[in-house]
Enzyme design. Structure first.
Site, PDB file in Angstrom:
ATOM      1  N   SER A 145       0.846  -1.195   0.000  1.00  0.00           N
ATOM      2  CA  SER A 145       0.000   0.000   0.000  1.00  0.00           C
ATOM      3  C   SER A 145       0.876   1.238   0.000  1.00  0.00           C
ATOM      4  O   SER A 145       1.970   1.235   0.570  1.00  0.00           O
ATOM      5  CB  SER A 145      -0.892   0.013   1.249  1.00  0.00           C
ATOM      6  OG  SER A 145      -1.524   1.275   1.402  1.00  0.00           O
ATOM      7  N   TYR A 159      -1.748   0.029  10.277  1.00  0.00           N
ATOM      8  CA  TYR A 159      -1.898  -0.566   8.940  1.00  0.00           C
ATOM      9  C   TYR A 159      -0.684  -0.216   8.080  1.00  0.00           C
ATOM     10  O   TYR A 159      -0.118  -1.080   7.397  1.00  0.00           O
ATOM     11  CB  TYR A 159      -3.179  -0.041   8.287  1.00  0.00           C
ATOM     12  CG  TYR A 159      -3.362  -0.468   6.850  1.00  0.00           C
ATOM     13  CD1 TYR A 159      -3.802  -1.750   6.533  1.00  0.00           C
ATOM     14  CD2 TYR A 159      -3.097   0.421   5.806  1.00  0.00           C
ATOM     15  CE1 TYR A 159      -3.968  -2.142   5.208  1.00  0.00           C
ATOM     16  CE2 TYR A 159      -3.269   0.038   4.483  1.00  0.00           C
ATOM     17  CZ  TYR A 159      -3.700  -1.240   4.186  1.00  0.00           C
ATOM     18  OH  TYR A 159      -3.865  -1.626   2.879  1.00  0.00           O
TER      19      TYR A 159
END
Length: 255
Positions: free
Chosen positions: A146, A160
């Site tokens: 990501s 995250y």
């Protein structure tokens, strides 16, 4: 590796980027194993979709936080479709959004169990089968990371982001270890993409406008754009690329 039968295992393949990759890979002649944890009906719908177009696919349940499930996943794929030649580690969870002073140890442990340890164990199982050192014929792996891993994520997403930073660091190290054994390993870093994981928040017009304003291209990404990039990284068209982080993010962030 040769252009013989191609078997692609996709973790988290029942929805979002994983499902779109499954459909498009099947159209390119891959046999597909779709792993899922809870989306049984969705996984079977993707398999049915592929079958109606003449492709071959199976759906296999398994929790990325469970080592035994991961080992079984590879064994069942091999039994049904032949040796795993390609792997896309697409399974991932958001954990719980919040500041560092709100962290919960159990939630953190599960986040890293799925996003990092599970992915690493899938790569272990793939290496044991693909590596020429183990009698394999090579292969290609794409780890879905990501853009959050590049700068700590948007507010409330530090945990995250840390899990995805770990994915990138692991990808680089793993790629070098197996580069001479016929295995290529790369990481795709999507920006904000419309998937089942994000659609709830993106349905909020104010939130969506703020996200789009922060992306140089002025829009969010689509699953098919990620899937086509993954297929390129899996293919011989990217034969000299390993240990790379490819940003698929509309230009990143404007801060």
């Amino acid at each position: 590796m040769s252009s013989e039968a191609k078997t692609l295992l996709i973790t988290g393949g029942a929805s979002g980027i994983g499902a779109e990759t499954a459909r498009r890979a099947a159209a390119h002649g891959y046999k597909i194993a779709i792993n899922y944890r809870s989306r049984d009906a969705q996984a079977k719908a993707v398999v049915a979709d592929i079958a109606t177009k003449g492709g071959q696919a199976i759906a296999l349940p398994g929790d990325m936080a469970n080592e035994a499930d991961i080992v079984r996943l590879f064994e069942e794929t091999e039994r049904a479709l032949g040796p795993v030649t390609h792997l896309v580690n697409s399974a991932g969870i958001n954990g719980k959004r919040g500041r560092v002073d709100e962290y919960d140890a159990a939630i953190l442990a599960n986040l890293f169990a799925v996003n990092v340890v599970g992915l690493m164990l899938c790569c272990r199982e793939a290496a044991r089968r693909m590596s020429t050192q183990h009698g394999g014929k090579g292969g290609a792996i794409v780890n879905i990371s990501s853009m959050a891993g590049t700068l700590g994520g948007r507010p409330g997403s530090s945990a995250y982001a840390a899990s995805k930073g770990a994915v990138d660091a692991f990808t680089k190290g793993f790629a070098r270890e197996v580069a001479a054994e016929g295995i290529r390993v790369n990481s795709l870093r999507p920006g904000m993409v419309l998937t089942e994981m994000t659609e709830g928040r993106l349905n909020d017009a104010t939130f969506r406008a703020s996200i789009e304003a922060s992306i140089p291209m002025g829009r969010i990404g689509q699953s098919h754009e990620m899937a086509d990039t993954i297929l390129w990284l899996l293919s011989e068209q990217s034969s000299f690329i390993t240990g790379a982080m490819l940003d698929a993010s509309g230009g990143g962030y404007m801060i």
